[in-house]
Design an enzyme around this catalytic site. Structure first.
Site, short mmCIF file in Angstrom:
data_model
loop_
_atom_site.label_atom_id
_atom_site.label_comp_id
_atom_site.label_asym_id
_atom_site.label_seq_id
_atom_site.Cartn_x
_atom_site.Cartn_y
_atom_site.Cartn_z
N SER A 231 7.42 34.46 10.17
CA SER A 231 8.25 35.20 9.21
C SER A 231 9.62 35.45 9.79
O SER A 231 9.80 35.49 11.01
CB SER A 231 7.60 36.54 8.87
OG SER A 231 7.86 37.51 9.87
N ASP A 232 10.62 35.61 8.91
CA ASP A 232 11.87 36.17 9.37
C ASP A 232 11.58 37.63 9.74
O ASP A 232 10.59 38.21 9.30
CB ASP A 232 12.95 36.07 8.30
CG ASP A 232 14.35 36.06 8.88
OD1 ASP A 232 14.51 36.52 10.03
OD2 ASP A 232 15.28 35.59 8.20
N TRP A 233 12.45 38.21 10.54
CA TRP A 233 12.19 39.54 11.09
C TRP A 233 12.27 40.60 10.00
O TRP A 233 13.35 41.01 9.60
CB TRP A 233 13.18 39.80 12.21
CG TRP A 233 12.71 39.38 13.58
CD1 TRP A 233 12.66 40.17 14.70
CD2 TRP A 233 12.24 38.10 14.01
NE1 TRP A 233 12.17 39.45 15.77
CE2 TRP A 233 11.91 38.19 15.38
CE3 TRP A 233 12.04 36.88 13.36
CZ2 TRP A 233 11.40 37.12 16.12
CZ3 TRP A 233 11.54 35.80 14.08
CH2 TRP A 233 11.22 35.92 15.43
N GLY A 234 11.12 41.02 9.51
CA GLY A 234 11.06 41.99 8.43
C GLY A 234 10.88 41.35 7.07
O GLY A 234 11.06 42.02 6.04
N GLY A 235 10.46 40.10 7.04
CA GLY A 235 10.34 39.37 5.78
C GLY A 235 8.99 39.50 5.10
O GLY A 235 8.80 38.94 4.02
#
Length: 685
Positions: A231-235
């Protein structure tokens, strides 16, 4: 000797499995010491390995051992149109990542440049999927030869920063598959990318990092991808959706690691029977297989190195070929070094460092040669090089100890930037700088202006409101060209800018990107004729952003949703179909020599198109032949179907072959162009 992933999986507890599929630190997963399974250690970014942070906070460790080679941005690499240099740059990035002890480098960014206003465009290659995939694949192979996984991002349709966490992309599936997905597929199938990163935004109502359509249907089922999806960071926003969507690892910007969606909340759902443990087993097995590929579970692993003289030389090689000569009326360039006695350099970008900005692409560079330094070091003591700032940025507010990334998930993740109100003091300061520069410009025979954008505009979490030059540069340029019509204009940035108010008065214009630690040296070499420019634009330079299809036909940045009403008419395809004249077209770039192309022919048996290219000038130089295809009675636009970059001595001629990917199935017309996409020959297939 490495163990078999299937055997390791059988010996893992549910707690150990959970630890492997989410961040246990800001840039790593949890290890399993009893089975000698190390953490998976990741790092930004596309322009070099990012500095070290504390495990659970965005505070730099402050050491002296994390300075690295600052590499040209992906837009600069794309401007080289050189596959070999893409592999070279990837190899440097991979070796430095391994040298810093990283397992995954979060690069390259391969999103299509849908609008020139996107703040992260400098991290991406092009508006064209063919050019993007042809350069991304060798870059990935270069990275991964060092036992480091490339992580292609952001999958998919991440084309703006405004409301990037929540905006829902509305797009026809045909356009999605023809424009926005091909580079990702090619990166996997031809580049062999070991990992892929999901995007923040939504597509068809699903967040990309937990999208069953993108991650399961397309990535796993259609493309057969068995690599690791991160995942993207916080996605990630939902435990069940993420767990069942084929996402493998959840990362975020916060330090409440046990509360991540794929941490304790997932374990509870497995224990309650709501989610099968087999879902986790699939993820862990893919992670273990990745570790085997990287020789992390035994065997001999490459060690890497960073900040070597060889790496710095390769950064310079890429920077040299990335410089684009846009205009040279009357051939004021190159400057004749032996005749120079005194020159004036104007513009804040001439003396500005760019490596430390841009968001997650920021780099702790060992050094960075600015244009001013590059000119001085190349000219030596016999030429007087004077400098005038000319303009200045906005007054910067006082900043506290909070790192921008700690708050990067607030306010939708991004917004459209504004220039802000100009205070009386700032207006007076800019006027003084402008007046001083204009006065001095009239006193010098040779004046070089270096302006453009910086990471106040080209930055993660920020989209530009328009294409105008910031800091009052348009007025400054008009007055400079009035005071000294021979002024050489150099602009830098990750996206085009409006030039209409002064471009007709400028005899010469050079475009350079964020070109790495040796960017200033490369620019100086081009201006002084030591290097013949060979860069070509990897994107359309519009007269104004309203000439771009995302704004003329579609929406940008939209609201809760953003409609890609332009469909496949992205970039030059739109210009071609609707006869919209750009300032400088896709593929444009001049040289200090000249070339001629002849005898285009199609070898039906080998499915090749051939021609001959000759250097008809008096300098050694490089030219990029570009092959364009148009279906007869089909879509009313040309699209890039091949390119080859050739370097020739004066008078030298070489046969150039374009291997077509496959027969298009429909009658097509092909044409070959060089600078300005001037059509030399046409051929019907």
């Amino acid at each position: 000797m490495q163990k078999h992933p299937e055997e390791i999986l059988k010996n893992l507890t549910i707690e150990e499995k959970i630890g492997m599929i989410h961040g246990a630190q800001l840039f790593s997963t949890a290890p399993v010491p009893r089975l000698n399974i190390p953490p998976l250690v990741m790092s930004d970014g596309p322009m070099g390995v990012r500095q070290e942070f504390a495990p659970d906070s965005w505070q730099p460790t402050g050491g002296s051992d994390d300075y690295v080679t600052y590499l040209p941005c992906n837009s600069a690499l794309a401007a080289t149109w050189n596959r070999e240099l893409a592999f070279t740059l990837g190899s440097v990035l991979g070796e430095e990542a391994r040298g810093r002890g990283k397992d995954v480098i979060l690069a390259p960014g391969i999103n299509i440049k849908r609008s020139p206003l996107c703040g992260r465009n400098f991290e991406y290659f092009s508006e064209d999927p063919y050019l993007t995939k042809e350069l991304a694949a060798p870059l990935i192979r270069g990275i991964q030869q060092w036992d480091v996984a490339a992580c292609v991002k952001h999958f998919a349709a991440n084309n703006q920063e405004t409301e990037r966490l929540w905006v829902d992309v509305e797009i026809e599936e045909e356009a999605l598959r023809d424009i926005y997905l091909p580079a990702f597929r090619y990166a996997i199938e031809k580049g062999g990318a070991y990992t892929i990163m999901g995007a923040y935004n939504k597509v068809y109502g699903e967040h990309c990092c937990q999208s069953s359509f993108l991650l399961k249907k397309i990535l796993r089922d259609e493309w057969g991808y068995d690599g690791v999806a991160i995942s993207d960071w916080g996605g990630v926003h939902d435990t069940k959706l993420a767990a069942e969507s084929q996402l493998d690892i959840e990362m975020s910007v916060t330090n409440d690691f046990d509360d991540y969606f794929l941490a304790e909340p997932l374990k509870e759902k497995i224990k309650s029977g709501e989610i099968s443990e087999e879902v986790i087993d699939e993820k862990v097995l893919r992670i273990l297989k990745l570790m085997v590929k990287l020789h992390m579970l035994g065997g001999e692993r490459k060690s890497g190195s960073y900040n070597t003289p060889g790496h710095r030389q390769k950064a310079l090689d890429v920077a040299r070929q990335s410089v684009v000569l846009l205009k040279n009326e009357g051939q004021p360039l190159p400057l004749k070094k032996e005749k120079l006695k005194k020159i004036l350099v104007i513009g804040e970008n001439a003396d500005r460092i760019h490596s430390n900005g841009g968001g997650s692409a920021e780099i702790k560079a060992l050094y960075e040669i600015t244009p001013l330094m590059g000119l001085k070091t190349h000219l030596g003591g016999n030429v007087q090089v004077d400098y005038a700032k000319g303009y200045c940025r906005e007054e910067q507010p006082e900043t506290g100890s909070t790192n921008w990334q700690e708050t990067s998930l607030e306010h939708g993740g991004g917004s459209v930037g504004t220039a802000g109100a100009e205070s009386i003091g700032l207006a007076r300061k800019r006027q003084q700088l402008r007046e001083e520069a204009v006065r001095l410009a009239g006193e010098y025979e040779t004046v070089i202006y270096v302006g453009g954008l910086d990471h106040g505009q080209d930055c993660e979490g920020n989209d530009r409101p328009d294409m105008k030059l910031p800091y009052g540069q348009d007025q400054l340029l008009r007055e400079l060209l009035g005071a000294n019509p021979e002024t050489i204009v150099v602009l830098m940035g990750g996206s085009p800018v409006e030039m209409g108010s002064w471009i007709s008065k400028a005899k010469s214009l050079v475009w350079c990107w964020y070109a790495g630690m040796e960017g200033g040296s490369a620019l100086a070499e081009v201006l002084l004729g030591e290097t013949n420019p060979s860069g070509k634009l990897p994107e359309t330079f519009y007269k104004t952003h309203k000439d771009c299809s995302a704004h003329a036909l579609g929406e940008f940045p939209g609201g809760k949703t953003v409609a890609y009403k332009e469909g496949k008419y992205v970039g030059y395809r739109y210009n071609d179909k609707f006869q919209v004249e750009p300032e400088f077209c896709f593929g444009h770039g001049l040289s200090y020599t000249s070339f001629a192309c002849r005898d285009m022919a199609w070898d039906k048996e080998k499915n090749q198109i051939r021609c001959f290219l000759k250097n008809t000038g008096n300098r050694y130089g490089g030219e990029t032949l570009q092959l364009y295809r148009r279906e007869e009675n089909g879509e009313l636009f040309q699209e890039l179907a091949g390119f080859e970059k050739i370097f020739l001595e004066p008078g030298e001629e070489q046969e150039v072959k374009f291997q077509l990917e496959s027969s298009p199935g429909k009658p097509c017309k092909y044409c070959i162009g060089t600078s300005s996409r001037k059509i030399y020959l046409g051929l019907a297939q």
